[in-house]
Write a protein that holds these residues in place. Structure first.
Motif, PDB file in Angstrom:
ATOM      1  N   GLU A  34       0.833  -1.212   0.000  1.00 20.43           N
ATOM      2  CA  GLU A  34       0.000   0.000   0.000  1.00 20.43           C
ATOM      3  C   GLU A  34       0.864   1.257   0.000  1.00 20.43           C
ATOM      4  N   VAL A  35       1.982   1.202   0.727  1.00 23.93           N
ATOM      5  CA  VAL A  35       2.878   2.356   0.764  1.00 23.93           C
ATOM      6  C   VAL A  35       3.592   2.504  -0.581  1.00 23.93           C
ATOM      7  N   ALA A  36       3.967   1.359  -1.162  1.00 25.32           N
ATOM      8  CA  ALA A  36       4.770   1.390  -2.386  1.00 25.32           C
ATOM      9  C   ALA A  36       3.975   1.852  -3.604  1.00 25.32           C
ATOM     10  N   GLY A  37       2.685   1.545  -3.624  1.00 21.31           N
ATOM     11  CA  GLY A  37       1.860   1.828  -4.809  1.00 21.31           C
ATOM     12  C   GLY A  37       1.959   3.264  -5.287  1.00 21.31           C
ATOM     13  N   PRO A  38       1.630   4.225  -4.428  1.00 19.37           N
ATOM     14  CA  PRO A  38       1.683   5.620  -4.864  1.00 19.37           C
ATOM     15  C   PRO A  38       3.096   6.083  -5.233  1.00 19.37           C
ATOM     16  N   ILE A  39       4.113   5.517  -4.569  1.00 16.06           N
ATOM     17  CA  ILE A  39       5.482   5.934  -4.898  1.00 16.06           C
ATOM     18  C   ILE A  39       5.828   5.463  -6.315  1.00 16.06           C
ATOM     19  N   LEU A  40       5.455   4.215  -6.623  1.00 17.84           N
ATOM     20  CA  LEU A  40       5.732   3.698  -7.963  1.00 17.84           C
ATOM     21  C   LEU A  40       4.985   4.510  -9.021  1.00 17.84           C
ATOM     22  N   ALA A  41       3.730   4.829  -8.724  1.00 16.37           N
ATOM     23  CA  ALA A  41       2.942   5.624  -9.677  1.00 16.37           C
ATOM     24  C   ALA A  41       3.591   6.990  -9.880  1.00 16.37           C
ATOM     25  N   GLY A  42       4.085   7.576  -8.781  1.00 18.71           N
ATOM     26  CA  GLY A  42       4.745   8.875  -8.863  1.00 18.71           C
ATOM     27  C   GLY A  42       6.000   8.807  -9.709  1.00 18.71           C
ATOM     28  N   LEU A  43       6.785   7.729  -9.511  1.00 15.30           N
ATOM     29  CA  LEU A  43       8.007   7.569 -10.305  1.00 15.30           C
ATOM     30  C   LEU A  43       7.671   7.451 -11.789  1.00 15.30           C
ATOM     31  N   LYS A  44       6.650   6.643 -12.099  1.00 20.97           N
ATOM     32  CA  LYS A  44       6.291   6.416 -13.500  1.00 20.97           C
ATOM     33  C   LYS A  44       5.858   7.719 -14.169  1.00 20.97           C
ATOM     34  N   ALA A  45       5.302   8.632 -13.373  1.00 20.36           N
ATOM     35  CA  ALA A  45       4.780   9.872 -13.947  1.00 20.36           C
ATOM     36  C   ALA A  45       5.869  10.922 -14.191  1.00 20.36           C
ATOM     37  N   LEU A  46       7.084  10.687 -13.661  1.00 17.52           N
ATOM     38  CA  LEU A  46       8.137  11.698 -13.846  1.00 17.52           C
ATOM     39  C   LEU A  46       8.592  11.717 -15.308  1.00 17.52           C
ATOM     40  N   PRO A  47       8.773  12.909 -15.884  1.00 20.69           N
ATOM     41  CA  PRO A  47       9.180  13.006 -17.296  1.00 20.69           C
ATOM     42  C   PRO A  47      10.510  12.303 -17.577  1.00 20.69           C
ATOM     43  N   ALA A  48      11.429  12.297 -16.593  1.00 18.28           N
ATOM     44  CA  ALA A  48      12.741  11.698 -16.843  1.00 18.28           C
ATOM     45  C   ALA A  48      12.716  10.175 -16.795  1.00 18.28           C
ATOM     46  N   VAL A  49      11.593   9.603 -16.384  1.00 19.68           N
ATOM     47  CA  VAL A  49      11.545   8.149 -16.162  1.00 19.68           C
ATOM     48  C   VAL A  49      11.006   7.409 -17.386  1.00 19.68           C
ATOM     49  N   GLU A  50      11.791   6.458 -17.897  1.00 22.15           N
ATOM     50  CA  GLU A  50      11.320   5.644 -19.021  1.00 22.15           C
ATOM     51  C   GLU A  50      10.544   4.432 -18.539  1.00 22.15           C
ATOM     52  N   ARG A  51      11.109   3.735 -17.540  1.00 15.37           N
ATOM     53  CA  ARG A  51      10.424   2.584 -16.970  1.00 15.37           C
ATOM     54  C   ARG A  51      10.644   2.598 -15.466  1.00 15.37           C
ATOM     55  N   ALA A  52       9.677   2.074 -14.724  1.00 10.25           N
ATOM     56  CA  ALA A  52       9.842   1.964 -13.276  1.00 10.25           C
ATOM     57  C   ALA A  52       9.114   0.714 -12.801  1.00 10.25           C
ATOM     58  N   GLU A  53       9.720   0.014 -11.870  1.00 16.19           N
ATOM     59  CA  GLU A  53       9.104  -1.186 -11.287  1.00 16.19           C
ATOM     60  C   GLU A  53       9.515  -1.288  -9.832  1.00 16.19           C
ATOM     61  N   HIS A  54       8.706  -1.993  -9.032  1.00 15.41           N
ATOM     62  CA  HIS A  54       9.254  -2.366  -7.740  1.00 15.41           C
ATOM     63  C   HIS A  54       9.963  -3.703  -7.908  1.00 15.41           C
ATOM     64  N   ALA A  55      10.886  -3.974  -6.986  1.00 12.35           N
ATOM     65  CA  ALA A  55      11.708  -5.172  -7.081  1.00 12.35           C
ATOM     66  C   ALA A  55      11.763  -5.818  -5.702  1.00 12.35           C
ATOM     67  N   GLY A  56      12.777  -6.641  -5.465  1.00 11.35           N
ATOM     68  CA  GLY A  56      12.980  -7.226  -4.138  1.00 11.35           C
ATOM     69  C   GLY A  56      11.821  -8.102  -3.681  1.00 11.35           C
ATOM     70  N   SER A  57      11.755  -8.271  -2.356  1.00 14.53           N
ATOM     71  CA  SER A  57      10.768  -9.165  -1.767  1.00 14.53           C
ATOM     72  C   SER A  57       9.341  -8.679  -2.023  1.00 14.53           C
ATOM     73  N   LEU A  58       9.181  -7.389  -2.197  1.00 14.30           N
ATOM     74  CA  LEU A  58       7.837  -6.863  -2.485  1.00 14.30           C
ATOM     75  C   LEU A  58       7.330  -7.432  -3.809  1.00 14.30           C
ATOM     76  N   ARG A  59       8.180  -7.431  -4.819  1.00 16.09           N
ATOM     77  CA  ARG A  59       7.773  -7.958  -6.124  1.00 16.09           C
ATOM     78  C   ARG A  59       7.637  -9.478  -6.082  1.00 16.09           C
ATOM     79  N   ARG A  60       8.421 -10.120  -5.255  1.00 15.71           N
ATOM     80  CA  ARG A  60       8.312 -11.574  -5.127  1.00 15.71           C
ATOM     81  C   ARG A  60       7.129 -11.986  -4.265  1.00 15.71           C
ATOM     82  N   ARG A  61       6.404 -11.011  -3.719  1.00 15.80           N
ATOM     83  CA  ARG A  61       5.214 -11.299  -2.900  1.00 15.80           C
ATOM     84  C   ARG A  61       5.549 -12.120  -1.660  1.00 15.80           C
ATOM     85  N   MET A  62       6.666 -11.798  -1.023  1.00 21.40           N
ATOM     86  CA  MET A  62       6.973 -12.451   0.243  1.00 21.40           C
ATOM     87  C   MET A  62       5.934 -12.043   1.273  1.00 21.40           C
TER      88      MET A  62
END
Ligand code: DGT
Ligand code: CA
Ligand code: CA
Ligand code: ZN
Length: 575
Positions: A163-191
């Motif tokens: 829940e905390v990561a969602g808005p941060i990822l969306a914010g990163l994706k919206a930045l003009p300098a950003v081509e791609r953005a993803e979360h990684a680590g255990s969050l992406r692995r659904r630990m």
């Protein structure tokens, strides 16, 4: 202050009063006040404005005044004074299993212990075992609890981290300098729990991305601010890492920083066998040349393909045999959220839920479910307002009528979450159990039995012909309570032998049975049911956390009862 914040303060007041050894009536009044506020349907502002708080059952004059003050001023002198009068170490001790407010008070009053460190020292000297009402066993339990607390202290539930990561990822994706953005680590692995959040960005202009990230409102401390990597601590204690890489390295970095470490090790070995060195930067031929092979690899699928592997979903990257499976085209088609057609283990206001039967039905309809099972607590769970035989049968009738009325498209199923008594007998007689559609059996009391006793107790419950499925197998509460002693393999075998389901309790604090056990259990023929154990309409959404864990456990659609259409589910119940 809104009602949930106020409810939080009232519960805290209750704990503080209990720690101070105040009259039980007094702290229970705050406890129940908090519960009443949480489940309040009317608008709090309205109730306050019209002076009608005291008209609610359970809210007296004194409590109403405090609620009003908190609502209007966000402050309460009474609370502030109370906080000041109790050492914070005592409040922290509440996190240690086996230490309730009463015992903490004894420890404090007799030995002057007011921090966890001092508690540890006293345990080391054997002083706690000698206190009245404690003994060697409970001292050992406290020592184990302190250890767990340290180990867990820095981790967070996946659900709240996501829940905390969602808005941060969306914010990163919206930045003009950003081509791609993803979360990684255990969050992406659904630990089930995560240590920190990892974000990865592809950009050829890292500076503004770093500045945006470290400047977030929710950042309480910047622990590193580099050119391509920054780390922050967020309000609420979560830490987050951001790495920015050149776009052509993104896929390699994404794979590397998704991990797990063990999966990465195996992948690098595989690359080496094929004559390549695989790193977070790219793939390089082993034979001298410095040339990096990255042009044609633009997705993880292509990276796996290059190593002659099928795509491995992030959830499976735990070195649990996924590389061998990918080599042999045997990565299963994992269950997906959209496969779920309903759930079975949920509560209503009849026991300890916060929403009525109809509210739950209507929420299930919004989710597009074909069926919704209600399994309120049984009478032995008196602390959860468990239903008597009469109340259960009344609910069965209510559900029948509601189904008949055709008011909701979602078909309601009547079940029960029937307590497994310490002997392994069920809380309801066979003749009562015969009148519901299905029976979830769970343990809610006497957690301290030996492994043999507990295992035999649960197996006995599984052998009851009316039992459909076992609820929250181990009783663990992530980061807070250890599983009870039991032999999980024996229970899985008994479930298979008796044709019973073990639920995957999807409450983000439970995620029980653990994902590490599902693959082999399902191979033995165990059927799964993903259950949110919802106590509110919101809680129904926890099924998503359950789907994540089912995927981590290699489960496919056909291994999960609640991917089946209503008719088949009814057929299963009436076998
Ligand atoms: P966490 O944060 O403790 O829940 O677990 P992760 O898996 O998110 O670990 P984290 O945040 O330390 O690192 C993110 C990923 O980066 C991790 O999944 C794999 C990769 N990684 C980090 N350190 C190493 C390492 O020393 N060796 C390898 N092979 N990979 C690493
Ligand atoms: Ca991490
Ligand atoms: Ca990290
Ligand atoms: Zn339960």
């Amino acid at each position: 202050m809104d009602k949930n914040a106020i409810a939080g303060i009232l519960s805290e007041i209750a704990l503080l009063l209990e720690l101070k050894g105040e009259n039980p009536f007094k702290f229970r009044a705050y406890q129940s006040g908090a519960r009443i506020l949480e489940s309040l349907e009317e608008d709090l502002a309205m109730l306050v404005a019209e002076g009608r708080l005291t008209s609610i059952k359970g809210i007296g004059k004194a409590l109403a005044l405090k609620i009003e003050t908190l609502h209007k001023t966000d402050q309460l002198e009474y609370y502030d004074n109370l906080v000041d009068s109790v050492p914070p170490g005592l409040v922290e001790m509440l996190d240690i299993p086996g230490l309730g407010a009463k015992k903490i008070k004894v420890v404090h009053d007799t030995l002057g212990i007011d921090t966890i460190e001092k508690l540890q020292e006293a345990c080391d000297k054997g002083q706690i075992a000698d206190l009245p009402g404690f003994g060697q066993k409970s001292q050992e339990k406290i020592v184990a609890g302190i250890k767990n607390r340290e180990a867990y202290g820095k981790r967070h539930l996946w659900w709240s981290a996501f829940e905390v990561a969602g808005p941060i990822l969306a914010g990163l994706k919206a930045l003009p300098a950003v081509e791609r953005a993803e979360h990684a680590g255990s969050l992406r692995r659904r630990m089930e729990t995560v240590g920190d959040l990892d974000f990865l960005v592809a950009s050829s202009d890292p500076q503004p991305v770093m500045d945006w990230f470290t400047g977030l409102d929710s950042v309480s401390e910047v622990t590193a601010h580099g050119e391509t990597k920054s780390s922050v601590r967020l309000e609420g204690g979560l830490q987050a890492d951001l790495r920015v890489v050149p776009p052509r390295q993104f896929v390699f970095a994404l794979h590397h920083f998704t991990g797990s470490k063990d999966h990465n090790v195996r992948m690098r070995q595989r690359a080496l066998q094929n004559g390549f060195s695989l790193t977070e930067w790219g793939l390089r031929p082993e034979s001298g040349s410095e040339e990096l092979l990255e042009e044609n690899i633009e997705s993880e699928t292509e990276l796996f393909r290059f190593l002659e592997l099928d795509f491995i979903p992030p959830e499976l990257r735990e070195d649990f045999g996924e590389i061998e499976a990918a080599e042999n085209n045997r990565i299963p088609h994992l269950v997906e959220a959209s496969d779920i057609r309903g759930v079975f283990h949920n509560h209503t206001t009849a026991s300890d839920g916060h929403n009525t039967l109809e509210e739950m039905a209507s929420a299930a309809q919004v989710l597009g479910w074909e069926y919704l099972g209600i399994a309120d607590h049984s009478k032995a769970s008196f602390q959860a307002n468990g239903l008597s035989e009469e109340r259960l049968l009344k609910q069965v009738e209510e559900i029948r009528q509601l189904n008949e009325s055709g008011k909701y498209q979602t078909r309601l199923l009547s079940g029960t979450e029937c307590d497994i008594l310490p002997t392994g007998e069920l809380d309801f007689s066979d003749s009562v159990l015969a009148q519901v559609d299905y029976v979830v059996v769970s343990i809610h009391s006497v957690f301290s039995q030996s492994e043999d006793e507990m295992t035999a107790r649960i197996i006995r419950a599984l052998e009851n012909p009316h039992t459909t499925m076992l609820g929250h197998l181990t009783g663990r509460i992530l980061l807070r309570r250890e599983p009870y002693n039991l032999n999980r393999q024996k229970i899985i075998e008994a479930a298979v032998a008796n044709g019973k389901i073990i639920e995957l309790n999807a409450n983000p604090s439970r995620l029980d049975m653990d994902w590490r056990l599902w693959r082999s259990a399902a191979e033995k023929g165990l059927l799964c049911a993903i259950n949110p154990d919802a106590h509110t309409t919101e809680g129904l959404r926890y099924y998503l956390a359950g789907v994540n864990i089912a995927r981590k456990g290699w489960l496919t659609k056909d291994q999960i009862l609640n991917t089946r259409p209503l008719e088949q589910v009814l057929g299963y119940f009436s076998r």
